[in-house]
Scaffold this motif. Structure first.
Motif, PDB file in Angstrom:
ATOM      1  N   GLY A  38       0.844  -1.182   0.000  1.00  0.00           N
ATOM      2  CA  GLY A  38       0.000   0.000   0.000  1.00  0.00           C
ATOM      3  C   GLY A  38       0.880   1.232   0.000  1.00  0.00           C
ATOM      4  O   GLY A  38       2.103   1.130   0.140  1.00  0.00           O
ATOM      5  N   ARG A  39       0.278   2.385  -0.116  1.00  0.00           N
ATOM      6  CA  ARG A  39       1.078   3.613  -0.228  1.00  0.00           C
ATOM      7  C   ARG A  39       1.545   4.157   1.107  1.00  0.00           C
ATOM      8  O   ARG A  39       2.529   4.885   1.166  1.00  0.00           O
ATOM      9  N   THR A  40       0.844   3.805   2.199  1.00  0.00           N
ATOM     10  CA  THR A  40       1.255   4.330   3.506  1.00  0.00           C
ATOM     11  C   THR A  40       1.544   3.186   4.467  1.00  0.00           C
ATOM     12  O   THR A  40       0.873   2.143   4.432  1.00  0.00           O
ATOM     13  N   GLN A  41       2.523   3.388   5.325  1.00  0.00           N
ATOM     14  CA  GLN A  41       2.900   2.363   6.288  1.00  0.00           C
ATOM     15  C   GLN A  41       1.761   2.059   7.240  1.00  0.00           C
ATOM     16  O   GLN A  41       1.561   0.902   7.646  1.00  0.00           O
ATOM     17  N   GLU A  42       1.002   3.085   7.602  1.00  0.00           N
ATOM     18  CA  GLU A  42      -0.106   2.887   8.536  1.00  0.00           C
ATOM     19  C   GLU A  42      -1.140   1.921   7.981  1.00  0.00           C
ATOM     20  O   GLU A  42      -1.568   0.982   8.670  1.00  0.00           O
ATOM     21  N   ARG A  43      -1.550   2.136   6.732  1.00  0.00           N
ATOM     22  CA  ARG A  43      -2.544   1.238   6.126  1.00  0.00           C
ATOM     23  C   ARG A  43      -1.990  -0.168   5.957  1.00  0.00           C
ATOM     24  O   ARG A  43      -2.703  -1.155   6.137  1.00  0.00           O
ATOM     25  N   VAL A  44      -0.727  -0.255   5.589  1.00  0.00           N
ATOM     26  CA  VAL A  44      -0.095  -1.565   5.422  1.00  0.00           C
ATOM     27  C   VAL A  44      -0.075  -2.317   6.744  1.00  0.00           C
ATOM     28  O   VAL A  44      -0.444  -3.498   6.819  1.00  0.00           O
ATOM     29  N   ASP A  45       0.336  -1.641   7.810  1.00  0.00           N
ATOM     30  CA  ASP A  45       0.405  -2.276   9.133  1.00  0.00           C
ATOM     31  C   ASP A  45      -0.973  -2.744   9.600  1.00  0.00           C
ATOM     32  O   ASP A  45      -1.115  -3.830  10.190  1.00  0.00           O
ATOM     33  N   GLU A  46      -1.990  -1.934   9.348  1.00  0.00           N
ATOM     34  CA  GLU A  46      -3.347  -2.303   9.740  1.00  0.00           C
ATOM     35  C   GLU A  46      -3.808  -3.555   9.000  1.00  0.00           C
ATOM     36  O   GLU A  46      -4.435  -4.450   9.589  1.00  0.00           O
ATOM     37  N   ALA A  47      -3.496  -3.629   7.708  1.00  0.00           N
ATOM     38  CA  ALA A  47      -3.910  -4.782   6.908  1.00  0.00           C
ATOM     39  C   ALA A  47      -3.178  -6.043   7.345  1.00  0.00           C
ATOM     40  O   ALA A  47      -3.781  -7.121   7.443  1.00  0.00           O
ATOM     41  N   VAL A  48      -1.883  -5.925   7.602  1.00  0.00           N
ATOM     42  CA  VAL A  48      -1.105  -7.081   8.066  1.00  0.00           C
ATOM     43  C   VAL A  48      -1.661  -7.595   9.387  1.00  0.00           C
ATOM     44  O   VAL A  48      -1.831  -8.810   9.582  1.00  0.00           O
ATOM     45  N   ALA A  49      -1.978  -6.687  10.294  1.00  0.00           N
ATOM     46  CA  ALA A  49      -2.538  -7.075  11.590  1.00  0.00           C
ATOM     47  C   ALA A  49      -3.877  -7.781  11.412  1.00  0.00           C
ATOM     48  O   ALA A  49      -4.177  -8.766  12.109  1.00  0.00           O
ATOM     49  N   ALA A  50      -4.687  -7.301  10.482  1.00  0.00           N
ATOM     50  CA  ALA A  50      -5.999  -7.910  10.238  1.00  0.00           C
ATOM     51  C   ALA A  50      -5.854  -9.314   9.663  1.00  0.00           C
ATOM     52  O   ALA A  50      -6.613 -10.223  10.013  1.00  0.00           O
ATOM     53  N   ILE A  51      -4.882  -9.504   8.771  1.00  0.00           N
ATOM     54  CA  ILE A  51      -4.626 -10.831   8.204  1.00  0.00           C
ATOM     55  C   ILE A  51      -4.233 -11.799   9.313  1.00  0.00           C
ATOM     56  O   ILE A  51      -4.739 -12.924   9.406  1.00  0.00           O
ATOM     57  N   LYS A  52      -3.318 -11.369  10.168  1.00  0.00           N
ATOM     58  CA  LYS A  52      -2.838 -12.237  11.244  1.00  0.00           C
ATOM     59  C   LYS A  52      -3.932 -12.539  12.257  1.00  0.00           C
ATOM     60  O   LYS A  52      -3.958 -13.624  12.844  1.00  0.00           O
ATOM     61  N   LYS A  53      -4.830 -11.603  12.469  1.00  0.00           N
ATOM     62  CA  LYS A  53      -5.942 -11.834  13.390  1.00  0.00           C
ATOM     63  C   LYS A  53      -6.894 -12.874  12.827  1.00  0.00           C
ATOM     64  O   LYS A  53      -7.403 -13.739  13.539  1.00  0.00           O
ATOM     65  N   ASP A  54      -7.149 -12.780  11.516  1.00  0.00           N
ATOM     66  CA  ASP A  54      -8.073 -13.707  10.865  1.00  0.00           C
ATOM     67  C   ASP A  54      -7.460 -15.097  10.733  1.00  0.00           C
ATOM     68  O   ASP A  54      -8.158 -16.105  10.854  1.00  0.00           O
ATOM     69  N   ALA A  55      -6.157 -15.144  10.456  1.00  0.00           N
ATOM     70  CA  ALA A  55      -5.455 -16.421  10.293  1.00  0.00           C
ATOM     71  C   ALA A  55      -4.209 -16.388  11.167  1.00  0.00           C
ATOM     72  O   ALA A  55      -3.121 -16.022  10.705  1.00  0.00           O
ATOM     73  N   PRO A  56      -4.331 -16.739  12.451  1.00  0.00           N
ATOM     74  CA  PRO A  56      -3.224 -16.617  13.412  1.00  0.00           C
ATOM     75  C   PRO A  56      -1.940 -17.326  12.986  1.00  0.00           C
ATOM     76  O   PRO A  56      -0.845 -16.910  13.373  1.00  0.00           O
ATOM     77  N   ASN A  57      -2.066 -18.389  12.195  1.00  0.00           N
ATOM     78  CA  ASN A  57      -0.883 -19.131  11.759  1.00  0.00           C
ATOM     79  C   ASN A  57      -0.281 -18.594  10.472  1.00  0.00           C
ATOM     80  O   ASN A  57       0.746 -19.099  10.006  1.00  0.00           O
ATOM     81  N   ALA A  58      -0.919 -17.582   9.891  1.00  0.00           N
ATOM     82  CA  ALA A  58      -0.444 -17.045   8.619  1.00  0.00           C
ATOM     83  C   ALA A  58       0.802 -16.199   8.801  1.00  0.00           C
ATOM     84  O   ALA A  58       0.982 -15.538   9.825  1.00  0.00           O
ATOM     85  N   LYS A  59       1.640 -16.243   7.787  1.00  0.00           N
ATOM     86  CA  LYS A  59       2.804 -15.375   7.753  1.00  0.00           C
ATOM     87  C   LYS A  59       2.481 -14.213   6.817  1.00  0.00           C
ATOM     88  O   LYS A  59       2.222 -14.416   5.638  1.00  0.00           O
ATOM     89  N   ALA A  60       2.465 -13.017   7.379  1.00  0.00           N
ATOM     90  CA  ALA A  60       2.119 -11.838   6.594  1.00  0.00           C
ATOM     91  C   ALA A  60       3.083 -10.712   6.920  1.00  0.00           C
ATOM     92  O   ALA A  60       3.469 -10.522   8.078  1.00  0.00           O
ATOM     93  N   GLU A  61       3.488 -10.005   5.904  1.00  0.00           N
ATOM     94  CA  GLU A  61       4.340  -8.834   6.074  1.00  0.00           C
ATOM     95  C   GLU A  61       3.914  -7.785   5.063  1.00  0.00           C
ATOM     96  O   GLU A  61       3.062  -8.048   4.210  1.00  0.00           O
ATOM     97  N   GLY A  62       4.475  -6.592   5.172  1.00  0.00           N
ATOM     98  CA  GLY A  62       4.021  -5.519   4.312  1.00  0.00           C
ATOM     99  C   GLY A  62       5.139  -4.655   3.777  1.00  0.00           C
ATOM    100  O   GLY A  62       6.217  -4.584   4.367  1.00  0.00           O
ATOM    101  N   VAL A  63       4.855  -4.012   2.660  1.00  0.00           N
ATOM    102  CA  VAL A  63       5.777  -3.053   2.052  1.00  0.00           C
ATOM    103  C   VAL A  63       4.970  -1.813   1.677  1.00  0.00           C
ATOM    104  O   VAL A  63       3.956  -1.913   0.975  1.00  0.00           O
ATOM    105  N   ALA A  64       5.411  -0.662   2.155  1.00  0.00           N
ATOM    106  CA  ALA A  64       4.777   0.600   1.787  1.00  0.00           C
ATOM    107  C   ALA A  64       5.549   1.212   0.624  1.00  0.00           C
ATOM    108  O   ALA A  64       6.756   1.469   0.731  1.00  0.00           O
ATOM    109  N   ALA A  65       4.863   1.409  -0.506  1.00  0.00           N
ATOM    110  CA  ALA A  65       5.517   1.966  -1.692  1.00  0.00           C
ATOM    111  C   ALA A  65       4.454   2.456  -2.666  1.00  0.00           C
ATOM    112  O   ALA A  65       3.353   1.898  -2.725  1.00  0.00           O
TER     113      ALA A  65
END
Length: 264
Positions: A38-65
């Protein structure tokens, strides 16, 4: 059919909300390690957190660009040099009178919707070809076939993605790398709902009434007679990314509710 993407690495562009987020969520639930962009780190971090909450065993990371620029694409490539699955979803849209679309806007739509996908596919497809496995997807639209008069510039970019997708599939002929386009119709994504809320306010009607009116008047050929959900679109994307879809390549996979009134 059980889709297992354990051990696969997936990059989904423009995935902090809407269709992109739903695809990332679907791939993560299937076991893939997902990269949110995503374009902002804040939105990226929020999305990564939501993915991990929905799938606790998932590996998720983000790139802001900002993937609408060459520099932004290069930043993503430097942080994520390789991937097994690339979903080119990032895009912009918006209704505008053809005679009021200036050169800068045409260029912006070209850079964000087309060149982001070209630049990233050009890089990641090389690694996929060397490893002889990969999945590349271009999120096009029914608007790439039924060019909307209120968004000619948008429709143009979605038609172009169909061409790039089909051509790249041929470039990778004989490999286990598949390339497909996904064609959603009007979808209840964050961006679409925001646009419709603005249009509903201008017309003095409720958003629910405007949505129904939009389908009946703007897309009368729709068979489902409603907006799709991001999850419905994501289901097609997850299947196309799966090992089970190994013979599906060079295709335009429609998830547009029957709006396109053709048999193929």
């Amino acid at each position: 059919m059980h889709i297992d993407l354990s051990g696969k690495h997936a990059i989904i562009t423009g995935s902090t909300a809407g269709i992109g987020f739903a695809i990332a969520q679907g791939l993560a639930n299937a076991g893939a390690n997902v990269v949110i962009t995503g374009r902002t780190q804040e939105r990226v971090d929020e999305a990564v957190a939501a993915i991990k909450k929905d799938a606790p065993n998932a590996k998720a990371e983000g790139v802001a660009a900002d993937l609408g620029t060459a520099e932004g694409c290069q930043s993503l490539i430097e942080q994520q040099p390789d991937t097994d699955i690339l979903v080119n979803n990032v895009g912009i849209f918006g209704p505008q009178d053809f005679f009021e679309i200036d050169d800068a806007t045409w260029q912006q739509f070209f850079d964000v919707n087309i060149m982001s996908a070209v630049r990233l596919s050009r890089h990641y497809a090389k690694g996929m070809r060397e490893r002889d496995w990969g999945r590349i997807q271009f999120i096009s639209s029914e608007s790439g076939i039924n060019i909307p008069s209120e968004m000619v510039h948008y429709g143009m970019t979605k038609s172009a993605l169909l061409s790039v997708s089909r051509g790249l599939a041929k470039v990778l002929s004989g490999t286990q790398v598949t390339v497909n386009a996904i064609l959603p119709g009007p979808t209840r994504s964050e961006g679409v709902l925001n646009m419709m809320a603005d249009m509903a306010e201008k017309e003095g009607v409720s958003q629910q009434a405007f949505e129904a009116q939009f389908v009946q008047k703007g897309r009368p050929s729709s068979i489902i007679q409603r907006l799709a959900t991001p999850e419905e679109v994501a289901n097609m994307s997850v299947y196309a990314a799966s090992p089970q879809a190994s013979a599906t390549t060079g295709a335009a996979l429609r998830v547009e509710g029957g709006i396109v009134d053709t048999l193929t």
